[in-house]
Design an enzyme around this catalytic site. Structure first.
Site, PDB file in Angstrom:
ATOM      1  N   SER A   1       0.851  -1.204   0.000  1.00  0.00           N
ATOM      2  CA  SER A   1       0.000   0.000   0.000  1.00  0.00           C
ATOM      3  C   SER A   1       0.881   1.247   0.000  1.00  0.00           C
ATOM      4  CB  SER A   1      -0.930   0.012   1.220  1.00  0.00           C
ATOM      5  OG  SER A   1      -0.215  -0.246   2.410  1.00  0.00           O
TER       6      SER A   1
ATOM      7  N   GLU B   1       0.345 -12.434  -1.661  1.00  0.00           N
ATOM      8  CA  GLU B   1      -1.104 -12.387  -1.889  1.00  0.00           C
ATOM      9  C   GLU B   1      -1.612 -13.600  -2.683  1.00  0.00           C
ATOM     10  OE1 GLU B   1      -2.504  -8.710  -3.565  1.00  0.00           O
ATOM     11  OE2 GLU B   1      -1.730  -7.532  -1.892  1.00  0.00           O
TER      12      GLU B   1
ATOM     13  N   GLU C   1      -8.860  -9.849   3.881  1.00  0.00           N
ATOM     14  CA  GLU C   1      -9.216  -8.466   3.541  1.00  0.00           C
ATOM     15  C   GLU C   1     -10.570  -8.388   2.841  1.00  0.00           C
ATOM     16  OE1 GLU C   1      -6.184  -6.079   1.634  1.00  0.00           O
ATOM     17  OE2 GLU C   1      -7.618  -4.467   1.215  1.00  0.00           O
TER      18      GLU C   1
END
Ligand code: KIV
Length: 289
Positions: free
Chosen positions: A54, A124, A191
């Site tokens: 991020s 991820e 998430e």
């Protein structure tokens, strides 16, 4: 918690997180991207600091997490390492740095540990990432998995939207989570998953699960530093709660400085260095004034 109190806490390890989960004590994770941010998170007593990709958006000005490079993430991770004493330091492997092969994943993960001082890395998705996780864990590097909304696959997911909204989709998230757990992840991020789906998946999770927009059933929570402190104005995800308004305070502080410079108020005499006694007169004499 003050800096002194933080310094007296034992360093957080994978065992600490497993113990917190077993004791039902919430795990606190926050992102950080630089040395002052790391020192603040350390002093606040969090358990885990994530140098999230991020960073691409929060500190580097990209419009998604996709463009951030390994070199950029290494520099940020090393700065955070220098500011941490107690929390576990996890670094995101950026998009394109681990997916191609087990060898690529191991080589990139090793750089984050060896060059930047990360304690663990995060990757991820399920799917092919499961094999990459197995390889990195076999190489001796702890891995945190990440399922649900995985911003590196934003194209494939058709945008930033919650995942697991139907029963079938929730089963898909569960399958990925279980596969990552079986591959050796020491913890997972969930998430943007509906709370009911999270609650249905959690009974199968033996490793700590850190949620962001995944309800209250996870073993801990993570928020992005800039979101929770209100550093950026504008739209933010539904799950973000702002605990401070640092953005407004920052603009107000810089505006007050600009106003004082323009009005000749700053710097005042107390902000200037004096010359040694008598030296100003000597200087004027030398300059013939
Ligand atoms: O990059 C990041 O900040 C993350 C968190 C949202 C978990 O992956």
């Amino acid at each position: 918690m003050t800096g002194a109190a933080a310094a007296s806490r034992p360093r957080v390890t994978l065992d600490t997180l497993a113990r917190l989960k077993a004791a039902g004590e919430p795990i606190v994770m926050v992102t950080a991207y630089d040395h002052p941010g790391a020192r603040a998170a350390d002093a606040a007593g969090v358990d885990v600091v994530l140098v999230g990709d991020s960073a691409a958006m929060t500190v580097l000005g990209y419009d998604s997490t996709v463009p951030v490079s390994v070199e950029e993430m290494l520099m940020l991770t090393a700065a955070v390492r220098r500011g941490l004493t107690v929390p576990l330091l996890v670094a995101d492997l950026p998009f394109g740095s681990y997916e191609a092969s087990d060898e690529q994943a191991v080589r990139t993960a090793q750089r984050f540990v060896k060059e930047a001082g990360a304690d663990a890395v995060k990757m991820e998705r399920g799917g092919s990432t499961v094999d990459r996780v197995r390889a990195v864990v076999a190489a001796g590097i702890p891995v945190m998995g990440h399922v649900g909304l995985t911003p590196q696959s934003i194209g494939a997911l058709s945008g930033y939207r919650s995942q697991g909204r139907t029963a079938e989709a929730a089963l898909g998230v569960r399958e990925a989570a279980l596969a990552l757990q079986e591959a050796g992840c020491f913890a997972l991020v969930f998430e943007a998953i509906p709370a009911e789906a999270t609650a249905a998946i959690m009974p199968g999770m033996s490793v700590p699960v850190i949620g962001i927009g995944a309800g209250a059933q996870t073993d801990g929570q993570v928020l992005v530093f800039h979101d929770l402190l209100g550093i950026e104005e504008g739209q933010h995800a539904r799950f973000v709660k702002r605990y401070a308004d640092v953005g407004a305070a920052t603009v107000a502080g810089i505006s007050a400085y600009a106003d004082e410079v323009r009005a000749g108020v700053y710097p005042a005499p107390e902000h200037a260095y004096p010359m040694a006694e008598g030296e100003a007169d000597r200087l004027h004499a030398m300059l013939g004034r």
